[in-house]
Every structure is written in structure tokens, then in C-alpha cells.
Design a protein around this motif. Structure first.
Motif, PDB file in Angstrom:
ATOM      1  N   SER A  18       8.925  -5.119  -2.845  1.00 37.08           N
ATOM      2  CA  SER A  18      10.259  -5.683  -3.041  1.00 37.08           C
ATOM      3  C   SER A  18      11.304  -4.628  -3.361  1.00 37.08           C
ATOM      4  O   SER A  18      10.982  -3.546  -3.872  1.00 37.08           O
ATOM      5  N   ARG A  19      12.545  -4.948  -3.065  1.00 35.93           N
ATOM      6  CA  ARG A  19      13.658  -4.064  -3.412  1.00 35.93           C
ATOM      7  C   ARG A  19      13.728  -3.867  -4.925  1.00 35.93           C
ATOM      8  O   ARG A  19      14.123  -2.807  -5.414  1.00 35.93           O
ATOM      9  N   ARG A  20      13.304  -4.867  -5.671  1.00 36.09           N
ATOM     10  CA  ARG A  20      13.390  -4.783  -7.131  1.00 36.09           C
ATOM     11  C   ARG A  20      12.441  -3.722  -7.694  1.00 36.09           C
ATOM     12  O   ARG A  20      12.660  -3.233  -8.797  1.00 36.09           O
ATOM     13  N   LEU A  21      11.392  -3.376  -6.957  1.00 41.28           N
ATOM     14  CA  LEU A  21      10.560  -2.261  -7.404  1.00 41.28           C
ATOM     15  C   LEU A  21      11.409  -1.003  -7.464  1.00 41.28           C
ATOM     16  O   LEU A  21      11.316  -0.218  -8.417  1.00 41.28           O
ATOM     17  N   PHE A  22      12.239  -0.813  -6.454  1.00 40.65           N
ATOM     18  CA  PHE A  22      13.093   0.369  -6.378  1.00 40.65           C
ATOM     19  C   PHE A  22      14.207   0.319  -7.431  1.00 40.65           C
ATOM     20  O   PHE A  22      14.520   1.324  -8.066  1.00 40.65           O
ATOM     21  N   HIS A  36      17.101  -8.959   4.193  1.00 35.37           N
ATOM     22  CA  HIS A  36      17.983  -9.778   3.357  1.00 35.37           C
ATOM     23  C   HIS A  36      17.214 -10.549   2.289  1.00 35.37           C
ATOM     24  O   HIS A  36      17.779 -10.920   1.264  1.00 35.37           O
ATOM     25  N   ASP A  37      15.928 -10.807   2.530  1.00 36.30           N
ATOM     26  CA  ASP A  37      15.147 -11.537   1.536  1.00 36.30           C
ATOM     27  C   ASP A  37      14.665 -10.642   0.396  1.00 36.30           C
ATOM     28  O   ASP A  37      13.997 -11.105  -0.529  1.00 36.30           O
ATOM     29  N   GLY A  38      15.013  -9.363   0.459  1.00 34.23           N
ATOM     30  CA  GLY A  38      14.658  -8.454  -0.625  1.00 34.23           C
ATOM     31  C   GLY A  38      13.313  -7.779  -0.492  1.00 34.23           C
ATOM     32  O   GLY A  38      12.908  -7.020  -1.382  1.00 34.23           O
ATOM     33  N   TYR A  39      12.624  -8.032   0.625  1.00 28.71           N
ATOM     34  CA  TYR A  39      11.307  -7.430   0.821  1.00 28.71           C
ATOM     35  C   TYR A  39      11.338  -6.410   1.964  1.00 28.71           C
ATOM     36  O   TYR A  39      12.179  -6.482   2.847  1.00 28.71           O
ATOM     37  N   ALA A  40      10.386  -5.491   1.922  1.00 27.44           N
ATOM     38  CA  ALA A  40      10.333  -4.400   2.898  1.00 27.44           C
ATOM     39  C   ALA A  40      10.325  -4.925   4.323  1.00 27.44           C
ATOM     40  O   ALA A  40       9.660  -5.910   4.634  1.00 27.44           O
ATOM     41  N   GLU A  41      11.070  -4.249   5.182  1.00 25.07           N
ATOM     42  CA  GLU A  41      11.152  -4.631   6.587  1.00 25.07           C
ATOM     43  C   GLU A  41      10.824  -3.467   7.514  1.00 25.07           C
ATOM     44  O   GLU A  41      10.231  -3.644   8.574  1.00 25.07           O
ATOM     45  N   VAL A  42      11.204  -2.260   7.116  1.00 24.05           N
ATOM     46  CA  VAL A  42      10.928  -1.058   7.899  1.00 24.05           C
ATOM     47  C   VAL A  42      10.442   0.033   6.948  1.00 24.05           C
ATOM     48  O   VAL A  42      11.007   0.238   5.878  1.00 24.05           O
ATOM     49  N   GLY A  74       0.810  -1.205   0.000  1.00 22.94           N
ATOM     50  CA  GLY A  74       0.000   0.000   0.000  1.00 22.94           C
ATOM     51  C   GLY A  74       0.847   1.260   0.000  1.00 22.94           C
ATOM     52  O   GLY A  74       0.477   2.275  -0.600  1.00 22.94           O
ATOM     53  N   TYR A  75       1.992   1.202   0.655  1.00 26.84           N
ATOM     54  CA  TYR A  75       2.902   2.340   0.715  1.00 26.84           C
ATOM     55  C   TYR A  75       3.389   2.707  -0.689  1.00 26.84           C
ATOM     56  O   TYR A  75       3.437   3.893  -1.054  1.00 26.84           O
ATOM     57  N   ALA A  76       3.730   1.685  -1.481  1.00 29.50           N
ATOM     58  CA  ALA A  76       4.163   1.943  -2.855  1.00 29.50           C
ATOM     59  C   ALA A  76       3.026   2.539  -3.680  1.00 29.50           C
ATOM     60  O   ALA A  76       3.228   3.480  -4.457  1.00 29.50           O
ATOM     61  N   ASN A 115      11.076   9.680  -3.474  1.00 31.14           N
ATOM     62  CA  ASN A 115      11.116  10.121  -2.076  1.00 31.14           C
ATOM     63  C   ASN A 115      10.410   9.125  -1.170  1.00 31.14           C
ATOM     64  O   ASN A 115      10.828   8.905  -0.027  1.00 31.14           O
ATOM     65  N   TYR A 116       9.331   8.536  -1.657  1.00 29.57           N
ATOM     66  CA  TYR A 116       8.644   7.503  -0.888  1.00 29.57           C
ATOM     67  C   TYR A 116       9.517   6.259  -0.769  1.00 29.57           C
ATOM     68  O   TYR A 116       9.742   5.742   0.334  1.00 29.57           O
ATOM     69  N   LEU A 117       9.994   5.771  -1.893  1.00 29.58           N
ATOM     70  CA  LEU A 117      10.698   4.487  -1.894  1.00 29.58           C
ATOM     71  C   LEU A 117      12.026   4.549  -1.145  1.00 29.58           C
ATOM     72  O   LEU A 117      12.487   3.532  -0.626  1.00 29.58           O
TER      73      LEU A 117
END
Length: 233
Positions: A106-110, A157-163, A71-73, A148-150
Motif C-alpha cells: 500500500s501507499r501508506r507503507l511509504f 487510485h485505490d492506494g495499492y501498488a500498480e507498477v 514481496g518487493y517491500a 530507494n526500493y519504495l
């Protein structure tokens, strides 16, 4: 209780929407999709785009941390001025091309998302997706608003959002981390839950006393109270 940030429900719909500073109705359509009938009688149906489960009771937790991150993305895309219904096909393409179940978290979105969306927009002539991406130094990157959001997301480490650092605070840095305080918003400095500070103020303590109690500045406490007051309204 062990929390799985992909599956453990932590937030109610209205609560999650408040954290992202969006209407609850918007978050509901993201979480559960919608079906609407047009004036000509045709029905329009949209599928869910974030992870959530149907709660049995009102305000019951139904959104896991990863759903909040997705939702944040989407809130970033919305802040950029592109309505979700116009970019849903682009989101489908993003998930498909990245080959990830939770691509929006995911980090890959960024790292790769802007390239994917740009290629998709060029291929199908979709101006909506193109509005999220710019070309800078011969690279395809997200617009400054989305960036700025991302930038405020920390990935595990798994590549997904944590904080996640919440977007609506101007002075205080407020984060959500599923590993701490059951995913409730906390001050990045000191780690106190913002609801504890708010409760102390509502119990009658002056702002300066609340600030001293949690080792924060008056401006940080006033910032949190401003957001809390606006959300309650």
C-alpha cells in the motif's frame, strides 16, 4: 482475460523470486510460512506474510501481482540487512496499525510505515524494526536502502501498488505492470517484453541488432542479458 491484481495468479514462486533477485526458498517461506524443529525439539512456526495460493503443479502460477508487490517491500527490508524472522512481529504491527489487509503493498507503507515501525520499536524495544527507520529533520523515515526500493513503486487510485520497477537492473528500466503483458517484465521505454529481446539474442542476433529492433541502447540490452544469465545460473 481480465486480471485482478489482488487475486489472479500470474507468477510461479521461482519466477517471482527471480524478479525480486532473492532465493526461491526465501520467497516460499514468505508465501507459505514454515515450520522448523530446533535442536532441542521445539517446533518454530511462521505464518505467511504475502499473498499466494498453493499451486497444484510445480512452476504453476500461484502469486498475484499484489503478492509480488508485498514481496518487493520485504526484499527492501531484506536488502537493508534485517532478516525477516526478526521483523515478523513488526510486520504484524504494521498491518494492524495501518488497518489494511495488504499493508506491504500500500501507499501508506511509504507514507506512514516508518512512523508505525518506529513507534512499535520504541514500545517493545525491538531493535530489528528500529534498524529500518532513521530520524531525519525530526521526521521518522525509512533508511535510504528501503526508500530507494519504495520510490520505484507506482500506486493506483485505490492506494495499492500498480507498477513496480525491478531492482536488479543497472542501466535498463524494467517494470512490471499487471495491466500489460500479463504482468511480465517490460522495458519502460518502448514497452517491449524483456523475454522477447532475450529470445531474439538467443536466436543468434547480435546485441546491436536486438537493440535496434526494440529502439533501445546496447547498454540496456546487455544489462538485461546480464541479469538473465545470472538468474539462469
Amino acid at each position: 482475460m481480465a486480471i485482478d491484481r489482488f487475486t489472479t495468479p500470474l507468477y510461479g514462486i521461482a519466477e517471482a523470486a527471480g524478479y525480486l533477485a532473492i532465493p526461491a526458498s526465501t520467497f516460499t517461506s514468505w508465501a507459505f510460512g514454515y515450520r522448523r524443529r530446533q535442536r532441542d525439539g521445539r517446533a518454530i512456526r511462521a505464518e505467511p506474510v504475502i499473498t499466494a495460493t498453493r499451486a497444484e503443479r510445480p512452476n504453476e502460477a500461484s502469486v498475484p501481482f499484489i503478492g509480488l508487490a508485498e514481496g518487493y517491500a520485504l526484499a527492501a527490508f531484506r536488502q537493508a540487512g534485517v532478516p525477516l524472522q526478526r521483523i515478523r512481529p513488526a510486520i504484524d504491527a504494521l498491518q494492524r496499525e495501518l488497518g489494511l489487509e495488504h499493508a506491504l503493498a500500500s501507499r501508506r507503507l511509504f507514507t506512514d510505515g516508518a512512523e508505525v515501525l518506529y513507534d512499535y520499536a520504541e514500545h517493545v524495544g525491538d531493535d530489528s524494526a528500529r534498524e529500518l527507520v532513521v530520524v531525519r529533520n525530526n521526521q521518522r523515515v525509512f533508511t535510504e536502502i528501503v526508500q530507494n526500493y519504495l520510490r520505484r513503486v507506482h500506486f493506483a487510485h485505490d492506494g495499492y501498488a500498480e507498477v513496480i520497477t525491478l531492482p536488479q537492473y543497472r542501466v535498463a528500466e524494467v517494470t512490471i505492470d499487471a495491466r500489460h503483458a500479463f504482468g511480465r517484465p517490460r522495458f519502460a521505454r518502448g514497452g517491449a517484453k524483456i523475454e522477447d529481446a532475450i529470445d531474439l539474442f538467443r536466436a543468434g542476433e547480435p546485441v546491436d541488432v536486438v537493440a535496434e529492433e526494440y529502439g533501445l541502447t546496447r547498454d540496456e540490452i546487455e544489462d538485461v542479458l546480464r541479469v538473465a544469465t545470472r538468474t539462469a545460473a
